[in-house]
Design a protein around this motif. Structure first.
Motif, PDB file in Angstrom:
ATOM      1  N   PRO A  29     -11.682   0.836  -4.419  1.00 53.67           N
ATOM      2  CA  PRO A  29     -11.209   1.703  -3.742  1.00 53.67           C
ATOM      3  C   PRO A  29     -10.273   1.488  -2.676  1.00 53.67           C
ATOM      4  O   PRO A  29      -9.632   1.702  -1.566  1.00 53.67           O
ATOM      5  CB  PRO A  29     -12.876   1.966  -2.622  1.00 53.67           C
ATOM      6  CG  PRO A  29     -13.232   0.992  -3.207  1.00 53.67           C
ATOM      7  CD  PRO A  29     -13.296   0.523  -4.587  1.00 53.67           C
ATOM      8  N   LEU A  30     -10.425  -0.294  -2.403  1.00 57.45           N
ATOM      9  CA  LEU A  30      -9.143  -0.674  -0.832  1.00 57.45           C
ATOM     10  C   LEU A  30      -7.987  -0.835  -2.213  1.00 57.45           C
ATOM     11  O   LEU A  30      -6.547  -1.048  -0.917  1.00 57.45           O
ATOM     12  CB  LEU A  30      -9.405  -1.751  -0.658  1.00 57.45           C
ATOM     13  CG  LEU A  30      -9.672  -2.005   0.464  1.00 57.45           C
ATOM     14  CD1 LEU A  30     -10.959  -3.520   1.117  1.00 57.45           C
ATOM     15  CD2 LEU A  30      -9.482  -1.946   1.595  1.00 57.45           C
ATOM     16  N   VAL A  31      -7.654  -0.694  -2.995  1.00 51.66           N
ATOM     17  CA  VAL A  31      -6.024  -0.679  -3.543  1.00 51.66           C
ATOM     18  C   VAL A  31      -5.225   0.236  -3.408  1.00 51.66           C
ATOM     19  O   VAL A  31      -3.988  -0.251  -2.997  1.00 51.66           O
ATOM     20  CB  VAL A  31      -6.594  -0.312  -5.092  1.00 51.66           C
ATOM     21  CG1 VAL A  31      -4.597  -0.326  -6.273  1.00 51.66           C
ATOM     22  CG2 VAL A  31      -7.309  -1.751  -5.880  1.00 51.66           C
ATOM     23  N   ASP A  32      -5.915   0.956  -3.206  1.00 48.92           N
ATOM     24  CA  ASP A  32      -4.728   2.025  -2.732  1.00 48.92           C
ATOM     25  C   ASP A  32      -3.672   1.799  -1.378  1.00 48.92           C
ATOM     26  O   ASP A  32      -3.152   1.825  -1.017  1.00 48.92           O
ATOM     27  CB  ASP A  32      -5.042   4.030  -2.447  1.00 48.92           C
ATOM     28  CG  ASP A  32      -4.221   4.698  -2.458  1.00 48.92           C
ATOM     29  OD1 ASP A  32      -3.493   4.795  -2.714  1.00 48.92           O
ATOM     30  OD2 ASP A  32      -4.454   6.023  -1.331  1.00 48.92           O
ATOM     31  N   GLN A  33      -5.134   1.591  -0.429  1.00 50.56           N
ATOM     32  CA  GLN A  33      -4.743   1.644   0.911  1.00 50.56           C
ATOM     33  C   GLN A  33      -3.629  -0.148   1.314  1.00 50.56           C
ATOM     34  O   GLN A  33      -2.689  -0.225   2.072  1.00 50.56           O
ATOM     35  CB  GLN A  33      -5.760   1.128   2.111  1.00 50.56           C
ATOM     36  CG  GLN A  33      -6.778   2.354   1.738  1.00 50.56           C
ATOM     37  CD  GLN A  33      -7.838   2.203   2.180  1.00 50.56           C
ATOM     38  OE1 GLN A  33      -7.994   1.180   3.015  1.00 50.56           O
ATOM     39  NE2 GLN A  33      -8.965   2.753   1.642  1.00 50.56           N
ATOM     40  N   LEU A  34      -4.487  -0.633   0.007  1.00 48.62           N
ATOM     41  CA  LEU A  34      -3.513  -2.437   0.660  1.00 48.62           C
ATOM     42  C   LEU A  34      -1.931  -2.269  -0.167  1.00 48.62           C
ATOM     43  O   LEU A  34      -1.551  -2.786  -0.241  1.00 48.62           O
ATOM     44  CB  LEU A  34      -4.790  -3.692  -0.542  1.00 48.62           C
ATOM     45  CG  LEU A  34      -5.371  -3.740   0.388  1.00 48.62           C
ATOM     46  CD1 LEU A  34      -6.991  -4.289  -0.553  1.00 48.62           C
ATOM     47  CD2 LEU A  34      -4.710  -4.149   2.151  1.00 48.62           C
ATOM     48  N   THR A  35      -1.970  -1.282  -1.285  1.00 51.52           N
ATOM     49  CA  THR A  35      -0.989  -2.232  -2.533  1.00 51.52           C
ATOM     50  C   THR A  35       0.201  -1.114  -0.842  1.00 51.52           C
ATOM     51  O   THR A  35       0.427  -0.529  -0.593  1.00 51.52           O
ATOM     52  CB  THR A  35      -0.823  -0.671  -3.406  1.00 51.52           C
ATOM     53  OG1 THR A  35      -2.009  -0.457  -4.380  1.00 51.52           O
ATOM     54  CG2 THR A  35       0.637  -0.763  -4.177  1.00 51.52           C
ATOM     55  N   ALA A  36       1.671  -2.358  -1.455  1.00 55.17           N
ATOM     56  CA  ALA A  36       2.468  -2.049  -0.584  1.00 55.17           C
ATOM     57  C   ALA A  36       3.905  -0.880  -0.937  1.00 55.17           C
ATOM     58  O   ALA A  36       3.211  -0.501  -2.024  1.00 55.17           O
ATOM     59  CB  ALA A  36       3.269  -3.706  -0.884  1.00 55.17           C
ATOM     60  N   PRO A  37       4.454  -0.784  -0.208  1.00 53.42           N
ATOM     61  CA  PRO A  37       5.254   0.646  -0.400  1.00 53.42           C
ATOM     62  C   PRO A  37       6.641   0.633  -1.840  1.00 53.42           C
ATOM     63  O   PRO A  37       6.620   1.153  -3.200  1.00 53.42           O
ATOM     64  CB  PRO A  37       5.931   1.088   0.114  1.00 53.42           C
ATOM     65  CG  PRO A  37       4.881  -0.128   1.335  1.00 53.42           C
ATOM     66  CD  PRO A  37       4.570  -1.115   0.762  1.00 53.42           C
ATOM     67  N   ASP A  38       6.804  -1.182  -2.392  1.00 53.53           N
ATOM     68  CA  ASP A  38       7.709  -1.623  -3.160  1.00 53.53           C
ATOM     69  C   ASP A  38       6.527  -1.727  -4.286  1.00 53.53           C
ATOM     70  O   ASP A  38       7.452  -1.864  -5.944  1.00 53.53           O
ATOM     71  CB  ASP A  38       8.663  -3.149  -3.043  1.00 53.53           C
ATOM     72  CG  ASP A  38       7.549  -3.696  -2.469  1.00 53.53           C
ATOM     73  OD1 ASP A  38       6.985  -3.650  -1.860  1.00 53.53           O
ATOM     74  OD2 ASP A  38       8.226  -5.053  -2.657  1.00 53.53           O
TER      75      ASP A  38
END
Ligand SMILES: [Zn+2]
Ligand SMILES: [Zn+2]
Length: 1020
Positions: A364-373
């Motif tokens: 579940p944290l992947v989405d929030q943690l992923t950097a924009p680039d």
């Protein structure tokens, strides 16, 4: 009274069960209790049983052939338990007249005796507190069509074993029934366009007949069919109980779904690397559904305990692996943003070597943690990964894949900033869906680090001391090789490069030499137990990720060739000679881990866990691979889930007085992907049992493993309607004493039924921790081509045809002979001729003959008795060990001996004892022919109520003689040997004597002569 009448008496008046009570002697000996039958409310024939008991007791003196109840002391080597056993002998009625036939005609005698046994209820098992009970259970069949040879292979040896226990005085119950709900029946019905119920019950009828043809001692009064409303009422009741006791819960979860069968599958119903449906072979897909689960995981720890049951090691191992317990710790890592990510690790001792972190793509944290680039790459990877199956994702030989998400976490033990990746080899369903990656000591992490150029740091020392160095040609000055030779450090030289394996105690010496010879424009390194880089101006230790980076930077300056590498480990890994020294995953002393450096391997884990707990970073934890049991099925042919959904009260269990929730007949049962019950126009509409408002039923049905988890309890009292079983029956018969069936059920049914029993115990319905004390698995009968039997291979053997051709006894004997039962083996259509001929020999030797009695021959009679008593011993031991093939071999051999001694002993007491014993030993194996011959010889009905023959060690003992052993004409030894020892055996025995060997002094014998019964003469 039956025993005085010539005519057939009414069925109930002659039941075998009344016999023990009928005998006054037995009554005197029995505990002063009421007759069991009268006490047992549940036994459907209880009333019928009680009456004749009293009657027969009263009329006993008038009996022509008084029933005898013999009590005997059973020796330890005769019966499995040292108990005073009462053996029921001919208790009843008219001895049925033997057939006037003198020829062996299995079709005639088998149907005759099957009818007789059934009429007399010879195998009816009722509570009898004066006798030791024995609950023998064989796995119940699916009524999916014809009985196949595998059923015969599973059931007839189990029957022989049950019969053997009965002859040993046990009150044996051997029930049978049908696992009548479920997919196989439903799919077959769909194929044929017949209603599943019609199809199932037609099969049940057919299979009942086929089962009867086995001549097994089934107690048909105890038959239970799981699709009968009076059965599944209680399956539903158990569900409601589990629900009320917090053991059943519903959750939305991705499930394995067979698109062909249109149903959910449990983990164990998905087979193979391609993850196909167990039933139809279609690859499964994932689907999100709201499903019922049972909390089997609450029992994970208890299910690992096998100390109170005698189950095969293989099953225990399979279950242990299935439950998959691992001990370790939960450790909390923080992201740079401050989120907590908890990982489960079995190796907290390697925490200082955690150089990156990997999350499951679904975390579940992947989405929030992923950097924009990184977003594009991450999203693409997630889409690909989630299409794969867990097995594909976990395959160890698979090329590693993953994506950096552009975020970092902090290793809580050393503050190191470590990158966060996602990779498909991490599953949301195991542990927490996040791992700390320790590439130095976890193979998958190691492969991943090498592939993606992530840092590796060894933090556990090797136990084997393996230490290596590779000196590339041109990196060391002249004289290096000679110096190594002088120091006795072994190496080999290939094209000017030295490959050195350094003895652990010479590592320091090696460092001195290396320092002296290394060229200023190069370096030399040591890997394995020490991680050192030797430069001309000094030695650098690779003891941290930073130190490794510094060393590697210097190497790149010195050597252009390594500039293509990304890490120091990648550089080292390019030297194949190093491979075995660079990676290991054993426990060992901790290195490179601050204050834990030097902690011995055996305490490393526990010390680190304690420290983590003190620091509040982590906590000791246990993880299991076992998942909760998925119960819901979107199918028609199963027990409805007895839950009602009320808008106000939510999930409400159907009250007991409204059970069973009946399965409607008028349903479109062909699969649509929706539960068929959902599509029924009225069925699901009901009212809330609490408030009476309109409410809806759950429209799923239960996994059929639910039905088979408790069928052994329904057998206790299949018609009982006050509960799932009659407590009196339970108290007498449970637990199951011997359970037989296929090993393929090790991780499904056999775990479920253990869980079920433990749950019932906790609910207060059952007692004890285990339902089945002993388990034995048979192997599989293969086709003649040594392959698994299947219609497509055309190698299927049909038992009905065999029974028609040879008779059930021959089929039984052949199946027991074919191979070791636990192993199984291939069918052989010629092989069955052997037992067929043997049955004829059995017939001919045991038929009473009109020959005049032989003249007395004490020696032959003694030898005959010896053969008989040796056979008793062998067959008894092998029965206890479930070794049926050796029993058949021993009985065939005894048959030959009977033929050998017939002329000399026929008509003598020894001969008659031999034949009677012979028939009794054969009775469990081939119940029909032995019953007929027993009657032909004028004995009382039935042989199956006779006591198992007792072994007399004195009678079985071999006569011993003394053989003189001469060497070169001189008497050197005297040896004891069996009187009938053969020439080869006598010579071998003489040569193996220690005294003889001493006198032979290692010389080879030139000549050995044997004078039978007297002398072995050796010439050297
Ligand atoms: Zn399928
Ligand atoms: Zn309500």
């Amino acid at each position: 009274m039956a025993t005085t009448s010539k005519k057939t008496t009414p069925k109930k008046a002659t039941t075998a069960k009344s016999a023990p009570k009928a005998n006054p002697a037995a009554k005197a000996k029995a505990a002063p209790k009421k007759p069991a039958a009268a006490k047992s409310k549940a036994a459907p024939n209880a009333k019928a049983a009680a009456k004749p008991a009293a009657k027969s007791a009263a009329k006993k003196p008038a009996a022509k052939k008084p029933a005898v109840k013999r009590t005997r002391k059973v020796e330890a080597n005769v019966a499995p338990a040292e108990v005073e056993v009462a053996v029921v002998a001919a208790p009843i009625k008219t001895v049925p007249a033997p057939s006037p036939i003198k020829e062996y005609k299995p079709d005639v005698i088998e149907s005759k005796w099957q009818a007789q046994w059934e009429q007399d209820e010879l195998y009816r098992a009722v509570i009898d507190p004066s006798r030791k009970k024995y609950y023998a259970l064989t796995m119940l069949p699916y009524p999916s069509g014809d009985l196949h040879i595998g059923h015969w292979y599973a059931m007839t040896p189990s029957d022989a074993r049950a019969r053997y226990m009965r002859m040993n005085g046990y009150n044996v119950m051997f029930p049978i029934g049908f696992d009548a709900f479920g997919l196989p029946a439903e799919n077959a019905a769909i194929k044929r366009g017949v209603h599943p119920k019609t199809w199932t019950y037609a099969n049940v009828d057919r299979m009942r007949k086929q089962l009867r043809s086995m001549g097994a001692m089934w107690d048909w009064e105890r038959e239970a069919v799981s699709a009968d409303p009076e059965y599944y009422k209680w399956t539903e009741w158990f569900f409601a109980q589990f629900f009320k006791h917090g053991l059943a819960y519903k959750k939305l979860s991705p499930v394995d779904w067979c698109p062909n069968c249109n149903t959910t599958l449990a983990r164990e119903q998905v087979w193979g690397d391609d993850r196909h449906c167990e039933r139809c072979g279609t690859p499964v897909i994932k689907k999100d559904l709201d499903q019922w689960y049972f909390k089997i995981t609450n029992y994970a720890e208890e299910l690992l305990d096998f100390t109170t049951i005698d189950w095969p090691e293989r099953v225990k191992t399979l279950q242990t692996n299935w439950i998959g317990k691992s001990e370790g710790a939960h450790v909390t890592f923080k992201t740079e943003r401050g989120d907590d990510i908890v990982v489960f690790t079995t190796r907290p001792d390697t925490l200082w070597g955690a150089t990156f972190m990997v999350l499951a793509p679904e975390h579940p944290l992947v989405d929030q943690l992923t950097a924009p680039d990184q977003r594009g790459e991450v999203d693409e990877y997630i889409a690909t990964a989630t299409r794969q199956t867990d097995i594909q994702r976990e395959a160890t030989d698979k090329e590693k894949s993953g994506v950096f998400i552009g975020a970092y976490a902090i290793n809580p033990v050393n503050g190191a900033r470590i990158p966060i990746w996602i990779a498909d080899y991490v599953l949301m369903t195991y542990g927490t869906g996040a791992i700390m990656a320790v590439p130095g000591h976890d193979k998958r992490d190691f492969d991943f680090a090498l592939k993606f150029g992530l840092p590796v740091l060894p933090v556990i020392d090797r136990n084997d001391g393996l230490t290596k160095s590779f000196a590339l040609g041109g990196t060391m000055n002249e004289g290096f090789a000679q110096a190594l030779k002088d120091a006795e450090i072994p190496f080999f030289d290939r094209m000017g490069s030295l490959y050195i394996t350094i003895p652990f105690e010479k590592v320091d010496r090696y460092i001195e030499i290396s320092k002296h010879f290394v060229r200023p424009d190069s370096w030399n390194e040591i890997v394995g137990t020490r991680w050192l880089f030797i430069f001309a101006d000094g030695v650098k230790e690779w003891n941290s990720v930073e130190a490794g980076r510094g060393i590697f930077a210097r190497c790149k300056e010195l050597e252009p060739d390594v500039r293509s590498k990304r890490t120091i480990m990648e550089m080292l890994w390019s030297v194949e000679f190093y491979h075995d020294a660079l990676y290991h995953d054993e426990y060992g002393p901790i290195i490179n881990s601050n204050e834990f450096t030097g902690t011995p391997g055996d305490v490393a884990k526990s010390k680190v866990i304690k420290w983590l707990e003190e620091k509040g970073i982590g906590k000791g934890a246990v993880n299991y691979r076992l998942r909760d049991w998925l119960i819901s099925r979107q199918r028609y042919w199963g027990a409805p889930i007895p839950i009602i959904y009320c808008p106000e009260h939510g999930q409400v269990a159907v009250p007991d007085d409204q059970l069973p929730v009946l399965l409607p007949d008028d349903v479109e049962w062909k699969p649509t992907g929706e539960s068929p019950l959902k599509l029924h126009p009225t069925w699901k509409h009901t009212t809330c049992p609490i408030c009476g408002q309109a409410a809806e039923r759950d429209t799923d049905t239960m996994d059929t493993f639910m039905c088979s988890s408790w069928y052994h309890l329904r057998y206790l009292s299949p018609k009982y309607n006050q509960g799932p079983f009659d407590p009196d029956e339970y108290n007498y018969w449970m637990p199951v004493d011997c359970y037989t069936g296929g090993i393929e059920h090790a991780t499904m049914h056999l775990i479920y039924t253990r869980f079920f029993h433990k749950a019932l115990r906790d609910i207060g319905v059952a007692q004890g921790g285990e339902p089945m004390t002993q388990l034995r698995n048979q192997g599989m009968v293969l086709g003649e081509d040594n392959e698994k039997m299947s219609k497509s291979r055309g190698n299927v053997v049909a038992p009905d045809e065999l029974v028609n051709k040879y008779g059930a006894d021959v089929v039984r004997a052949y199946l027991m002979f074919i191979a070791q039962w636990s192993q199984g083996g291939p069918w052989n259509s010629k092989g069955i001729e052997g037992p067929a001929r043997w049955m004829n020999r059995v017939w001919n030797i045991a038929m009473p003959s009109e020959h005049p009695a032989a003249a007395s021959d004490p020696a032959a009679e003694k030898a005959l008795r010896r053969a008989v008593h040796q056979a008793i011993k062998k067959v008894t031991d092998d029965m206890n060990a479930f070794e049926f093939n050796t029993i058949i071999a021993a009985m065939m051999s005894l048959t030959n001996k009977l033929y050998d001694y017939r002329a000399a002993t026929e008509g003598s007491a020894a001969w008659n004892e031999a034949i009677e014993t012979y028939l009794k030993l054969l009775a469990p194996i081939v119940p029909h022919i032995t019953e007929e011959l027993w009657a032909q010889r004028g004995h009382g009905y039935s042989i199956h109520q006779q006591a198992w023959p007792q072994y007399d060690p004195a009678a079985a003992a071999e006569d011993l003689i003394t053989l003189v052993v001469q060497i070169n004409g001189k008497v050197r030894d005297r040896i004891e040997a069996a009187a009938d020892i053969g020439e080869d055996e006598a010579k071998a025995k003489a040569l193996s004597s220690e005294t003889v060997q001493k006198f032979m002094d290692g010389k080879e014998p030139r000549l050995i002569k044997y004078v039978p019964g007297k002398l072995v003469s050796i010439v050297v």
